[in-house]
Design a protein around this motif. Structure first.
Motif, PDB file in Angstrom:
ATOM      1  N   UNK A  89      12.806   2.482   3.634  1.00 32.73           N
ATOM      2  CA  UNK A  89      12.828   1.869   2.308  1.00 32.73           C
ATOM      3  C   UNK A  89      11.411   1.405   1.998  1.00 32.73           C
ATOM      4  N   UNK A  90      10.891   1.814   0.825  1.00 31.45           N
ATOM      5  CA  UNK A  90       9.581   1.331   0.417  1.00 31.45           C
ATOM      6  C   UNK A  90       9.565   1.079  -1.075  1.00 31.45           C
ATOM      7  N   UNK A  91       8.643   0.244  -1.476  1.00 23.04           N
ATOM      8  CA  UNK A  91       8.488  -0.112  -2.882  1.00 23.04           C
ATOM      9  C   UNK A  91       7.056   0.160  -3.309  1.00 23.04           C
ATOM     10  N   UNK A  92       6.857   0.225  -4.620  1.00 25.69           N
ATOM     11  CA  UNK A  92       5.513   0.357  -5.149  1.00 25.69           C
ATOM     12  C   UNK A  92       5.463  -0.277  -6.530  1.00 25.69           C
ATOM     13  N   UNK A  93       4.265  -0.626  -6.934  1.00 27.14           N
ATOM     14  CA  UNK A  93       4.055  -1.173  -8.276  1.00 27.14           C
ATOM     15  C   UNK A  93       2.623  -0.906  -8.691  1.00 27.14           C
ATOM     16  N   UNK A  94       2.385  -0.949  -9.985  1.00 25.03           N
ATOM     17  CA  UNK A  94       1.045  -0.716 -10.495  1.00 25.03           C
ATOM     18  C   UNK A  94       1.062  -0.534 -11.996  1.00 25.03           C
ATOM     19  N   UNK A  95       0.031   0.112 -12.514  1.00 25.43           N
ATOM     20  CA  UNK A  95      -0.085   0.404 -13.934  1.00 25.43           C
ATOM     21  C   UNK A  95       0.248   1.868 -14.179  1.00 25.43           C
ATOM     22  N   UNK A  96       0.758   2.148 -15.364  1.00 28.38           N
ATOM     23  CA  UNK A  96       1.111   3.524 -15.733  1.00 28.38           C
ATOM     24  C   UNK A  96       0.788   3.730 -17.210  1.00 28.38           C
ATOM     25  N   UNK A 122       4.525  -0.398 -13.707  1.00 27.90           N
ATOM     26  CA  UNK A 122       5.431   0.542 -13.056  1.00 27.90           C
ATOM     27  C   UNK A 122       5.918  -0.104 -11.774  1.00 27.90           C
ATOM     28  N   UNK A 123       7.235  -0.202 -11.644  1.00 31.93           N
ATOM     29  CA  UNK A 123       7.868  -0.751 -10.447  1.00 31.93           C
ATOM     30  C   UNK A 123       8.834   0.286  -9.918  1.00 31.93           C
ATOM     31  N   UNK A 124       8.897   0.446  -8.621  1.00 35.81           N
ATOM     32  CA  UNK A 124       9.818   1.445  -8.106  1.00 35.81           C
ATOM     33  C   UNK A 124      10.138   1.245  -6.646  1.00 35.81           C
ATOM     34  N   UNK A 125      11.118   2.007  -6.197  1.00 35.53           N
ATOM     35  CA  UNK A 125      11.435   2.036  -4.779  1.00 35.53           C
ATOM     36  C   UNK A 125      11.936   3.417  -4.400  1.00 35.53           C
ATOM     37  N   UNK A 126      11.883   3.691  -3.111  1.00 34.54           N
ATOM     38  CA  UNK A 126      12.421   4.929  -2.552  1.00 34.54           C
ATOM     39  C   UNK A 126      13.171   4.558  -1.278  1.00 34.54           C
ATOM     40  N   UNK A 127      14.363   5.125  -1.133  1.00 32.06           N
ATOM     41  CA  UNK A 127      15.199   4.873   0.035  1.00 32.06           C
ATOM     42  C   UNK A 127      15.690   6.205   0.573  1.00 32.06           C
ATOM     43  N   UNK A 128      15.564   6.416   1.861  1.00 30.39           N
ATOM     44  CA  UNK A 128      16.193   7.590   2.452  1.00 30.39           C
ATOM     45  C   UNK A 128      16.872   7.184   3.756  1.00 30.39           C
TER      46      UNK A 128
END
Length: 125
Positions: free
Chosen positions: A11-18, A45-51
């Motif tokens: 599980x990871x997250x990210x954020x920044x400008x878009x 921009x906020x997001x996450x990815x889960x595998x």
């Protein structure tokens, strides 16, 4: 940022400008001419990815990205997808994927949600 990492789950997250670019084409009801509306906005921009590897052959993946406008917080774009993947061989896999895009301020006469379903075969290189 990586929150969880194990052999079977990540599980990871990210954020920044878009930069969010939107373009709509519609027909003027009086003149029947095509009119194009464009917008280019900087957003966060906020997001996450889960595998999750369920076993040696089956895995589940899920991602979400959220793009809120700096100017009006109620104006945002959201995209999310979920996938079940089955390894057929070391290189080949089959998958079923669902994708959803949501626009809180869509073009006139357009819906807020677009959904796609994909059944596919893939190859790992």
């Amino acid at each position: 940022y990586q929150w969880i990492e194990s052999k079977s789950m990540n599980f990871n997250t990210d954020f920044g400008l878009a930069e969010l670019c939107e373009q709509y084409t519609s027909r003027n009801p009086l003149t029947y001419e095509l009119e194009t509306t464009k917008s280019d906005d900087i957003s966060s921009q906020l997001g996450y990815h889960f595998d999750w590897k369920l076993n040696d052959k089956i895995s589940f993946r899920h991602s979400t990205r959220y793009y809120p406008s700096f100017e009006m917080f109620s104006d945002y774009f959201l995209t999310t997808d979920a996938e079940i993947r089955a390894n057929l061989t070391k290189a080949m896999f089959a998958s079923f994927k669902a994708l959803m895009d949501y626009d809180s301020t869509p073009a006139e006469d357009s819906g807020t949600t677009d959904t796609k379903y994909i059944l596919g075969l893939g190859w790992n290189f």
